[in-house]
Design an enzyme around this catalytic site. Structure first.
Site, PDB file in Angstrom:
ATOM      1  N   THR A  58       0.851  -1.201   0.000  1.00  0.00           N
ATOM      2  CA  THR A  58       0.000   0.000   0.000  1.00  0.00           C
ATOM      3  C   THR A  58       0.886   1.250   0.000  1.00  0.00           C
ATOM      4  O   THR A  58       0.692   2.164  -0.806  1.00  0.00           O
ATOM      5  CB  THR A  58      -0.941  -0.014   1.231  1.00  0.00           C
ATOM      6  OG1 THR A  58      -1.579  -1.284   1.277  1.00  0.00           O
ATOM      7  CG2 THR A  58      -1.984   1.075   1.138  1.00  0.00           C
ATOM      8  N   LYS A  86       5.997  11.786  21.286  1.00  0.00           N
ATOM      9  CA  LYS A  86       5.914  12.744  22.411  1.00  0.00           C
ATOM     10  C   LYS A  86       4.487  12.839  22.918  1.00  0.00           C
ATOM     11  O   LYS A  86       4.177  13.672  23.763  1.00  0.00           O
ATOM     12  CB  LYS A  86       6.369  14.134  21.944  1.00  0.00           C
ATOM     13  CG  LYS A  86       7.796  14.188  21.454  1.00  0.00           C
ATOM     14  CD  LYS A  86       8.098  15.595  20.948  1.00  0.00           C
ATOM     15  CE  LYS A  86       9.312  15.588  20.050  1.00  0.00           C
ATOM     16  NZ  LYS A  86       9.356  16.785  19.195  1.00  0.00           N
ATOM     17  N   ARG A 107      -2.653   4.894   7.176  1.00  0.00           N
ATOM     18  CA  ARG A 107      -2.866   3.521   7.692  1.00  0.00           C
ATOM     19  C   ARG A 107      -2.715   3.575   9.206  1.00  0.00           C
ATOM     20  O   ARG A 107      -1.738   4.148   9.717  1.00  0.00           O
ATOM     21  CB  ARG A 107      -1.872   2.527   7.109  1.00  0.00           C
ATOM     22  CG  ARG A 107      -2.009   1.171   7.832  1.00  0.00           C
ATOM     23  CD  ARG A 107      -1.261   0.068   7.177  1.00  0.00           C
ATOM     24  NE  ARG A 107      -1.913  -0.370   5.955  1.00  0.00           N
ATOM     25  CZ  ARG A 107      -1.597  -1.496   5.315  1.00  0.00           C
ATOM     26  NH1 ARG A 107      -0.652  -2.275   5.791  1.00  0.00           N
ATOM     27  NH2 ARG A 107      -2.219  -1.829   4.213  1.00  0.00           N
ATOM     28  N   HIS A 135     -10.420  -1.443   4.208  1.00  0.00           N
ATOM     29  CA  HIS A 135      -9.196  -1.267   3.425  1.00  0.00           C
ATOM     30  C   HIS A 135      -9.669  -1.011   1.988  1.00  0.00           C
ATOM     31  O   HIS A 135      -9.485  -1.831   1.099  1.00  0.00           O
ATOM     32  CB  HIS A 135      -8.341  -2.539   3.516  1.00  0.00           C
ATOM     33  CG  HIS A 135      -6.935  -2.383   3.025  1.00  0.00           C
ATOM     34  ND1 HIS A 135      -6.463  -1.240   2.409  1.00  0.00           N
ATOM     35  CD2 HIS A 135      -5.885  -3.249   3.044  1.00  0.00           C
ATOM     36  CE1 HIS A 135      -5.189  -1.417   2.084  1.00  0.00           C
ATOM     37  NE2 HIS A 135      -4.814  -2.621   2.466  1.00  0.00           N
TER      38      HIS A 135
END
Ligand code: CP
Length: 308
Positions: A58, A86, A107, A135
């Site tokens: 992908t 972070k 994704r 998907h």
């Protein structure tokens, strides 16, 4: 039909007419995907790739699709090297990147993350796979492969393997229902197709049967869509060990099948198709991976409004 600025989140957002339009656009772009023709369609455009889960096909096929159309890619790279480490949340990441790029491909491991991202983005978001449900770009390329290598209308298809966690089969069976497919689901009982999907299909008058034997159905289908058992979605590793090798396509399984049978697999495969199958005329999965390039070109060009 305009796709400009449209997000690509779920196959359920697309009608059959719109799906056919995407497939037709991909077919026109196939010579560019093969490198036979050149195109400037995405000249001056930037596509951001945000992959919070591993990917080969992908991610790279979106990269190739952008470059073949003369666009540029902005890659978040490894999550460990980004400010996600972070504690920055997805909504803020999307707000920032949508000011840097003309389109975002995402994704992410969480169900619904792409839909949520689309609500915070000022540019189109394409879902490159989220959680175990959607998907859509894989489904577009699966439909394209089936149309190119077999036929869509009234197709007799078996989907086999991990039908519980496999997001590609969940999207695909909804899309194929628009073309009146007959579907057979082959899986160990622990990995069967979610009952709400089966119920939905039957409500829409789609013929569905369920079994745990490939031998029983292989002579009776035109396309076999294999999937890997999704180890990363099991909470208990012992459960994975119990089911991981239950279904396998081998040379001997294919001995007496129809010469037109096509075998598809979204890849990566682990152990569910023997390497000896690769050299048979039934194997379509590497060609299928290539078809991801024209399909993703079409979706990029349509969402950015450079093709109408
Ligand atoms: N088929 C598929 O989504 O492959 P990747 O995980 O390698 O992108």
């Amino acid at each position: 039909m305009s796709f400009k600025n449209r997000h690509v989140i779920s196959m359920k957002d697309f009608s059959r007419k719109e799906i056919d339009y995407v497939l037709d656009t991909a077919e026109k772009l196939e010579p560019v995907a093969r490198g036979e023709n050149r195109s400037q369609l995405l000249d001056g455009k930037i596509v951001a790739l945000l992959f919070f889960e591993p990917s080969t096909r992908t991610r790279l096929s979106f990269e190739v699709a952008t470059q073949r159309l003369s666009g540029q890619v902005l890659n978040l790279g490894s999550v460990e090297a980004s400010s996600v480490m972070k504690g920055e949340n997805l909504a803020d990441t999307i707000r920032v990147i949508s000011n840097y790029a003309d389109l975002i491909v995402l994704r992410h491991p969480l169900d619904g993350s792409s839909r949520m991202a689309s609500e915070f983005s000022s540019v189109p978001v394409i879902n490159g796979g989220d959680g175990s449900v959607h998907h859509p770009t894989q489904t577009f390329l699966d439909l394209y492969t089936i149309r190119r290598e077999s036929h869509l209308e009234g197709l007799k298809i078996a989907m086999a393997g991990d039908l519980k966690y496999g997001r590609t089969v969940h999207s695909l069976c909804h899309a194929l229902s628009l073309y009146g497919a007959e579907m057979t689901f082959v899986s160990p009982p622990e990995l069967s197709m979610p009952s709400e999907i089966v119920k939905d299909l039957r409500k829409n008058k789609i013929r569905v049967r369920e079994t745990n034997s490939l031998e029983e159905i292989i002579g009776d289908v035109e396309v076999l869509y294999m999937t890997r058992v999704q180890r990363e979605r099991f909470l208990d590793p012992e459960e994975y060990e119990k089911v991981k090798h239950r279904l396998k396509v081998t040379g001997s399984l294919l001995k007496n099948v129809d010469s037109n049978l096509k075998i598809l697999h979204p890849l990566p495969r682990v152990n569910e198709i023997s390497p000896e199958v690769d050299a048979t005329p039934h194997a379509c999965y590497f060609q299928q991976a290539f078809y991801g390039v024209p399909i993703r070109m079409a979706l990029l060009a349509l969402a950015m409004g450079v093709v109408e």
